[in-house]
Design an enzyme around this catalytic site. Sequence first.
Site, PDB file in Angstrom:
ATOM      1  CD  GLU A  97     -27.093 -13.399   8.913  1.00  0.00           C
ATOM      2  OE1 GLU A  97     -26.102 -14.053   9.242  1.00  0.00           O
ATOM      3  OE2 GLU A  97     -27.254 -12.932   7.764  1.00  0.00           O
TER       4      GLU A  97
ATOM      5  CD  GLU B 100     -27.448 -18.675   7.083  1.00  0.00           C
ATOM      6  OE1 GLU B 100     -26.219 -18.413   7.001  1.00  0.00           O
ATOM      7  OE2 GLU B 100     -28.337 -17.826   6.926  1.00  0.00           O
TER       8      GLU B 100
END
Length: 1011
Positions: free
Chosen positions: A446, A519
């Site tokens: 991220e 994820e």
Amino acid sequence: MFFDESRLKDPGFFRENRLDAHSDHAVEPAYRLPLNGLWKFAHAVNPAQVIPGFEQPDFDCRGWNDIHVPAHIQLEGWGRPQYCNTEYPWDGLADIRPGELPENYNPVACYVKYFRLPEDMRGKRVFISFQGVESCVALWLNGTYIGFSSDSFTPHEFELTEALREGENKLACRVYRWCAGSWLEDQDFLRFSGIFRDVYIYAVSPVHVWDMKIVAEPDEAFTGGSLRWQVKTETPAGTKLAVCLRDGEQVIAKAEGTVSGQADTSGTLQVERIRLWSAEDPYLYELRVRLSAPDGTEETAVQKIGFRKIEIKNSVILVNGVRVVFKGVNRHDFCGETGRAVTEEKIRRDLLTMKRNNINAIRTSHYPNSSALYRLCDELGFYVIDENNMESHGMWDMLWQGYIEKDQMFPGAQKAWEPLLLDRVRSVTERDRNHPSVIIWSCGNESLTGPVILAMSREFKRLDPTRPVHYEGDHQVDYYDPSLRLREITDIETEMYTPADRIRAYLKEHREKPFILCEYTHSMGNSNGAMHKYTELAYEEELYQGGFIWDFIDQALVMRDRFGKETLTYGGDWDDRPTDGIFCGNGIVFADGKETPKLQEVKYNYQNIVVRPDAEKMEVINRHMFTSTAAFRCVAVLAKDGKEIARREIETDVAPLSSAVYPLPFGKQKEPGEYAVTVSFLLRKDEPWASAGFETAFGQGVWTVKEKEHTCRRQAGELFCMSSPWNISVRGDSFSVQFSRLSGALTSYRCGETEYLKAPLMPNFWRAPTNNDMGNRMPQRYAQWKIASQYGMAGFNPETGKRNAAVRPEKQADGSVTFTMTYDLPTTPAASCAVSYRIRPCGRVDVRMDYDPVKELGDMPEFGMITKLSADLDRVRFYGLGPLENYTDRREGARLGIWDYRAGENLTPYLMPQECGNRTGIRWAEITNAWGQGLKLWLNGGEFSALPWTPHEIENAAHGCELPPVNYTVLKMSAQQMGIAGDDSWGARTHPEYLLDVTKPLCFEFSFKGI
């Protein structure tokens, strides 16, 4: 040389005098002095408050406080833990721009350790190793500045030789909470600081293996193999080198030679027949490199190795030539007692939990985990995505919110940050490259994308071309800068929390790379609904190769509440500000390592054998990559109405990635009843992670043999009805039922002199919101249904002044009495539901609840009824889907049977109390006291729970310790409760097929009787 503290915010200042990274192999003999234990400690709120000169040998620190090492200082009494997700921990406390550091609030931990060098280490070169320091460390020995290093999650090693003294030595460290690298350590985790992994001093003899690089791969036929080795040594002239590969005690390949001075030596060992390493069969060999100097000094470097090959062909990731499906979890180094200072014992405990629940893969989120993890993954068998320490999520948010421009975002295209990040890439690669469990490198998490991350990917491939590189942020390049063509960063198309149907649609058009979810199925609180959609997609679409649950363990801390009781605490409980509160509770296990009920579903979805039995046969689908079902015992159990009537063992031999059909050995069942056959696959022998007989997979088939219909006969006994202005009563032999005309509710059910209802039986449309409900704003959308549950009335109407809201009781041909109450629901627009009761002479009460949906109100959380019983009625036994809590979108792993629990044990201890304890597919249930008195329910396949608290009480508590004392057993029954969802926890709703269907009238029927 001196330490220049002013450079802490310089991204180019990340190491000074630190040794180059190297492999984490073992050596024999090992000259090591552990420094774990008590150190002397002083805490400063900022660098200006550090005690001047404390590093000097004549400054006596023995009167300082003690602190444990390894440990986080915040868990040792200095400062407080802090939980932040994406926001930086200093947000709101310091007004700084990207790249700057808070001046007045940057705590410094000052450590001092006095030690004496053991006799066998004197006269040798001496080094110190810090396995993990958050976020950076400056080091002195006897007043001499040794060096500096940042990067919280890989080792920092320095040479101490020149600064050592005879006798006592003084080691001093400054550990800063934040440095330049902290801008790239904005992971979703608890924020700590300090020396949190092992520290030790080691000595190097004149012959030493500094580094090993090993590539052990099978040949094209996967029968033989080659082991390419390269060692970096430092030796006297004429030192003999012996390399041997062992299979147990047997030497199966060897090579010899000589080395002198500092040298890089390499070679290849050929092995004719090998046993491959995989997560299913983690077979390890041992490579030993022995150095023998002319004076007799020897050292042997030891590394466990596994032969396996990772490759991508035709956009599919292959392990040893076979397509792999990742049944994974994201893993933080974490435990509830000590945070990220995790012992090897706790790591092993958690890995055993994973193996027992069919998890085969780990992503080290979002940094290199403790070195012990990789050794244990080699041994136990896991596929690991090894993630570099990089996350700048907070800057991502700042960019989207307009606080910074794209050219201020880093790493992005800011070359000033590239050396620091390339150093981190080298640190994780060199430490972990020899572990067969590591099959994919990850650039980080991220941090959007850009040329710097591309340079990191290329560095991974330069250092190790045998493994693919993963990075999720690469798919955001179009947002970041459409002119950059950077899709080469990652070899694998990776996304987070993408719904299964969108993955399916994407792969219809994009076939260039394999696809994984790094994820998915966000496990926050009561979650993981509809997980099976992802599981089945992995076997429908070749390019989708599974995912990694977020995440494995709740990031909560074991502390004591104000009454001294041990409890689990989360963000905000430590007076940490800013904080992101409960969002740290996303584990499929609790912070203390105990399993959550969610694992029942995870284990089933991840099982490698799928069994589909019916009344006569069973289909067995073997999803193992390399293992036949013959490796397991197959046991089939036949039950009638929940009770076992036969058990047989069946020999199966289904090859990997194939299927077969076998007849069931029970014959045709003729006696009326409900039958269930459960087929289990059990370990034949003890494994390192479970004992023989442990169930790894199961399947269940259910069918009914119907009996002939019987004509209705009048039941024995007679009912007496009494209708008064306030109540309606029905009495039979040793029982009575009473209804209130004021509320319209069933207010009393007596057997003999015992009253079973402690509160009226009322319609219920509400559940205590889950974390997912809060994230998708369910309470705001459905708030009227909570009001309807609490304030619906079927009795006195103030507008008409009438109390009689019930139809006059009617006697039926079988002797029973029926009547109906209509409940007015305070909704907008107005709605109503009707509840009819049929009281039988035997004391059984049949209840039917009907609702004609009002289109404008839409669906509801739950459709059922609720009441309170005495807290003494806490023993629950039921015939339905269990044994653990399950919901309409999370019951794949449940099985039909007769189960029992205590009501007080049925509150799943999620960090924040929420809906829990539900069971579906209920045929009957008994709720009794210790003497067997209570109620029996017949629910016709509906749902129910028995808990000590109402939904409102559960919803009103932020922690388990805030729930009121136990006064009742709350019985909640329903036709259906909406699914719990879980694609993510910040907007994803329950899938439509798991909502209540309000396109047609809703009906809930159940019965109860005293026992």
